[in-house]
Design an enzyme around this catalytic site. Structure first.
Site, PDB file in Angstrom:
ATOM      1  N   ASP A   9      -8.747   3.164 123.627  1.00 20.47           N
ATOM      2  CA  ASP A   9      -7.649   3.916 123.038  1.00 20.47           C
ATOM      3  C   ASP A   9      -8.244   4.689 121.858  1.00 20.47           C
ATOM      4  OD1 ASP A   9      -5.570   4.813 121.475  1.00 20.47           O
ATOM      5  OD2 ASP A   9      -4.336   3.035 121.767  1.00 20.47           O
ATOM      6  N   TYR A  18      -2.855  -1.399 118.130  1.00 23.56           N
ATOM      7  CA  TYR A  18      -1.558  -0.809 118.493  1.00 23.56           C
ATOM      8  C   TYR A  18      -1.816   0.279 119.517  1.00 23.56           C
ATOM      9  CZ  TYR A  18       2.797   1.860 117.976  1.00 23.56           C
ATOM     10  OH  TYR A  18       3.980   2.524 118.207  1.00 23.56           O
ATOM     11  N   LYS A  31      -3.160  12.625 118.638  1.00 19.04           N
ATOM     12  CA  LYS A  31      -3.388  13.133 117.269  1.00 19.04           C
ATOM     13  C   LYS A  31      -4.164  14.464 117.241  1.00 19.04           C
ATOM     14  CE  LYS A  31      -2.215   8.818 115.594  1.00 19.04           C
ATOM     15  NZ  LYS A  31      -0.856   8.526 115.187  1.00 19.04           N
TER      16      LYS A  31
END
Ligand code: HOZ
Length: 425
Positions: A239, A144, A267
């Protein structure tokens, strides 16, 4: 356990917010549970609006590697707020955090800040296309990369719980340059490169998949991707929104010794505030406007509060011994968990302080394996833990996390509870 105030809050939220939540997985639908509404958090605990206290292994989806409400980070943020919260004009803080990132992560020569992982990845892909002058992006099923149109193809996380793993509302033309292949399948990558290699702008992946639960790449997978992208003049994009500053100060790329051309972070680097970044080799990053022709911008990009939280966090993570302490604590937890699940048709995938329990009697090495696992049994497990005040990431397609704030005593108690509950489900 009383949850009446959370239920009331959910009903009220649903009147004004689709599904009552601002990010679908939080609705807990895939685990058949009613969402919790949180009033506060500290260390490894959060408290819901009914006053129930939970031991948290979701930690804002991996953000809080130091635990919630860290005193040093909060103190710096409180002081920063007194100087104003956004200017839309450069600050010294942006350079300070950029320098920390460049010094920490092997592949970074230049970085640019944005406000979310979605933006970071979307922008990295645009730069890759601008730099190579090519269109095709290769991704992997179950990875994702945020919710940009062209990346919502066979995607993990909340999308995995939709039928077809892709979103509606996206014209086919927008995804026609995206090819999605099975994770850990280098043969499939070779075939695609033989056919389209000279048109492939980039291969993008989570260097450890964490949005279909945790899946660690097989030995030759990452090195194969590095070689083949070099051979064809395509870029390799990691990613690292979840793995960055989680698996090591230099992220998964440092841990595996593979240097991508571009990487995306999110994050942890915002220390609990909306900050993300993408970066890589200077010659690629200098394609960005105002130096080059690739456009990308944002009013709150690099905002001083998020930069302050990020700087404080990275400085704490840079202290000697941080990662080895977290690693040792995680290893002990994982080793004991492995004993507990023996003979129970459960697979534990893990690396460092990230893990997922899959209810399956087969190895889990790609998205198909995850889909074929017993997600109903995962849901029962999740619900059983919640009743015991333990909050794992609420989907079979997500990772759970250990933080510096989890104590060995707490982890032991959690293991005892898991052992007891697994006997029943
Ligand atoms: N994409 C996140 C999980 N990998 C979910 C974010 C959220 O719901 O807050």
């Amino acid at each position: 356990m009383q949850r009446t105030l959370s239920e009331k809050a959910y009903n009220e939220a649903s009147k004004y917010i689709p599904g009552g939540v601002n990010s679908p997985v939080r609705a807990l639908l895939s685990v058949g549970e009613a969402p919790l509404f949180v009033s506060k958090a500290d260390g490894v605990n959060f408290t819901d609006v009914d006053g129930n206290v939970f031991t948290d292994f979701c930690l804002s989806w991996g953000v809080f590697i130091l635990g919630h409400n860290h005193k040093t980070v909060n103190k710096a943020v409180k002081a920063a707020i007194d100087n104003g919260t956004s200017y839309g004009i450069p600050t010294l803080l942006e350079t300070q955090l950029a320098r920390l990132l460049v010094e920490s992560v092997p592949s970074l020569e230049k970085v640019r800040f944005v406000s979310s992982g979605t933006e970071a990845v979307m922008s990295a892909v645009r730069v890759a296309r601008g730099f190579t002058g090519r269109n095709i992006i290769v991704k992997f099923d179950g990875c994702y990369h945020g919710h940009a149109d062209h990346l919502l193809v066979s995607a993990g996380s909340g999308v995995a719980t939709l039928s077809g793993s892709s979103s509606s509302g996206i014209p086919v033309d927008f995804t026609k340059h995206t090819l999605s292949l099975p994770y850990n399948d280098f043969e499939a990558v070779k075939i695609v490169f033989e056919k389209y290699g000279n048109d492939i702008a980039a291969v993008i992946l989570e260097p450890v998949a964490a949005n279909m639960g945790v899946i660690v790449p097989e030995k030759q997978f990452l090195s194969g991707l590095r070689e083949i992208t070099k051979q064809y003049g395509s870029l390799l994009i990691f990613d690292e929104v979840i793995t960055g500053f989680r698996l090591a100060l230099g992220g998964a790329q440092q841990r595996f010794g593979i240097t991508p051309d571009l990487s995306a972070f999110g994050k942890i680097i915002g220390g609990g505030f909306p900050a993300a970044a993408f970066g890589g080799r200077a010659e690629i990053m200098d394609m960005l406007s105002p130096n080059g022709p690739v456009y990308q911008a944002g009013t709150l990009s690099g905002n001083p509060i998020a930069m302050t939280a990020g700087i404080e966090t990275i400085q704490l993570l840079s202290q000697p011994g941080f990662y080895s302490r977290l690693e040792t604590k995680s290893e002990t937890f994982i080793a004991e968990l492995k004993e507990i699940i023996k003979g129970k048709d459960i697979v534990l995938n893990h690396i460092g302080s990230m893990f997922t329990l899959f209810f399956s009697d087969h190895e889990i090495r790609n998205f198909n394996d995850v889909k074929n696992s017993d997600t109903e049994r995962f849901a029962r497990f999740f619900r059983a833990l919640i009743r015991e005040n333990i909050y794992f990431s609420p989907s079979a397609y997500e990772a759970s996390f250990i933080s510096e704030a989890h104590t060995e005593v707490q982890l032991k108690q959690v293991l005892q509870t898991i052992k007891k509950e697994l006997e029943k489900i």
